[in-house]
Design an enzyme around this catalytic site. Structure first.
Site, short mmCIF file in Angstrom:
data_model
loop_
_atom_site.label_atom_id
_atom_site.label_comp_id
_atom_site.label_asym_id
_atom_site.label_seq_id
_atom_site.Cartn_x
_atom_site.Cartn_y
_atom_site.Cartn_z
N GLU A 148 -3.06 13.84 -33.15
CA GLU A 148 -2.26 12.89 -32.35
C GLU A 148 -2.49 13.22 -30.88
O GLU A 148 -2.50 14.38 -30.49
CB GLU A 148 -0.75 13.03 -32.59
CG GLU A 148 -0.21 12.54 -33.89
CD GLU A 148 1.32 12.72 -33.97
OE1 GLU A 148 1.98 12.90 -32.91
OE2 GLU A 148 1.84 12.68 -35.08
N GLU B 43 6.84 1.03 -32.18
CA GLU B 43 7.68 1.07 -33.39
C GLU B 43 9.15 1.02 -32.97
O GLU B 43 9.69 1.98 -32.43
CB GLU B 43 7.39 2.36 -34.18
CG GLU B 43 5.95 2.43 -34.68
CD GLU B 43 5.60 3.80 -35.23
OE1 GLU B 43 6.10 4.15 -36.32
OE2 GLU B 43 4.84 4.53 -34.57
N LYS C 226 11.82 3.79 -34.17
CA LYS C 226 11.50 5.21 -34.00
C LYS C 226 12.68 5.91 -33.34
O LYS C 226 13.17 5.49 -32.30
CB LYS C 226 10.26 5.32 -33.12
CG LYS C 226 9.58 6.67 -33.15
CD LYS C 226 8.54 6.75 -34.24
CE LYS C 226 7.95 8.14 -34.32
NZ LYS C 226 7.03 8.40 -33.20
N GLU D 59 9.54 7.16 -27.38
CA GLU D 59 9.02 7.17 -28.75
C GLU D 59 8.72 5.77 -29.27
O GLU D 59 7.87 5.60 -30.15
CB GLU D 59 10.00 7.87 -29.69
CG GLU D 59 10.16 9.37 -29.43
CD GLU D 59 8.88 10.14 -29.71
OE1 GLU D 59 8.16 9.79 -30.66
OE2 GLU D 59 8.58 11.08 -28.95
#
Length: 336
Positions: free
Chosen positions: A260, A308, A311, A317
């Site tokens: 990541e 997202e 999240k 995030e």
């Protein structure tokens, strides 16, 4: 000299072949993480098509997902699939559980789905971390028994497993369980998966870290007093601190795969569409080069495919995506 007329074309051909062999292949080594913590995301089949149309070669998913696996059949996309953290203790304690996990999540799909690595957990907290190595050992045994020994077993760690990371040559594992994991990886030829985020290092300490250094932009040069290597970006320094730590536990040949890395486009310090685009495009372009300590293509996964909306955690995030859920890009990005 007459014979040289035949030699010259052959020499030119040989040089051309050599040039192709030496041509950078790093674009092939860049993937994108496919998180699914949202209630408005496209179907897995649409997502796989978006990967293909965008030239994204590899994918990471965070739990076994039969819909995603079916969508990936025949796509050629390289895959990291995960054992969720909650399953690690059972995987470590019960060999038959590992066999069942492989029978359910790997055998029905492989090799139609190009599974490269299985990550036993993601950023496992210290208490459960003692179970990672026996879980990896049981899973590797189950894969071999099922005829899938070419799939490598690893785990994905945060950079906080490293202490003394500055300068990079001083890096060492601050978690005692990492030595056994590293030596297991060395024995199997598997890489260590590492989540590497210059963004969080910068946002936690903007007074001491230059934004340009974090974004792969010119302006900062740091010399490692331990080995004389020169660093022009924070990402390389972070990755090389992991390599230094691997050397110190007698696992110098273990490769690092950056499982990541990314930069949010909103929600926090130095977050903007421009900074996110700059970081991620530079990351993709840089992957072909590797690091000062380990030149050559560095397998890297950008986080993440989509914004997202469910999240948890800090506002950032929800804003790491390269694409909105409607599949339109948050900003232009080029993989090929």
């Amino acid at each position: 000299m007459a014979g040289m007329h035949g030699v010259a074309p052959l020499l030119a051909l040989a040089l051309l072949i050599a040039a192709f062999r030496l041509a950078p292949t790093g674009v092939q080594s860049v993937g994108v993480c496919y998180g699914k913590i949202g209630d408005d995301l496209p179907s897995p089949r649409d997502v796989v098509q978006l990967y293909k149309s965008s030239g994204i070669k590899n994918m990471r998913i965070y739990f076994p997902d039969s819909q995603v696996m079916e969508a990936l059949r025949g796509s050629g996309i390289g895959l990291i699939i995960a054992v969720v953290n909650e399953d690690i203790a059972s995987l470590a304690a019960i060999q038959s559980y590992a066999a069942s996990w492989v029978q359910t999540n790997v055998s029905p799909y492989y090799p139609d789905v190009n599974i490269m690595y299985i990550a036993v957990g993601n950023e496992v907290e210290d208490g459960a971390a003692q179970s990672i190595l026996p879980a990896m050992q049981n899973l590797e045994g189950a894969l071999a028994a099922a005829g899938h020994a070419s799939i490598k077993v690893s785990t994905a760690v945060r950079l906080d497993v490293i202490t003394n990371s500055s300068p990079p040559s001083h890096g060492e594992f601050g978690k005692p369980y990492m030595g056994g994991i590293a030596r297991f990886l060395a024995s199997t030829g598997a890489p260590l998966l590492a989540n590497v985020y210059p963004y969080f290092a910068y946002s936690d300490n903007p007074g001491d870290i230059s934004l340009n250094y974090a974004l792969f932009l010119p302006g900062t040069t740091v010399k490692d007093d331990g080995n004389g290597l020169i660093y022009t970006n924070l990402f390389d320094a972070m990755v090389d601190s992991i390599y230094a730590a691997l050397e110190k536990v007698e696992a110098p040949n273990v490769m690092v795969v950056v499982s990541e890395s990314g930069w949010p486009s909103a929600g926090g310090t130095a977050t903007s569409v421009q900074n996110a685009q700059t970081y991620n495009q530079n990351l993709i372009n840089h992957a072909v080069q590797g690091t000062p300590k380990r030149p050559g293509a560095l397998e890297t996964f950008v986080f993440a495919m989509f914004n997202e909306n469910q999240k948890p955690g800090a506002p950032t995030e929800k804003s790491f995506g390269l694409f909105y859920p409607n599949k339109s890009p948050v900003y232009p990005i080029t993989f090929r």
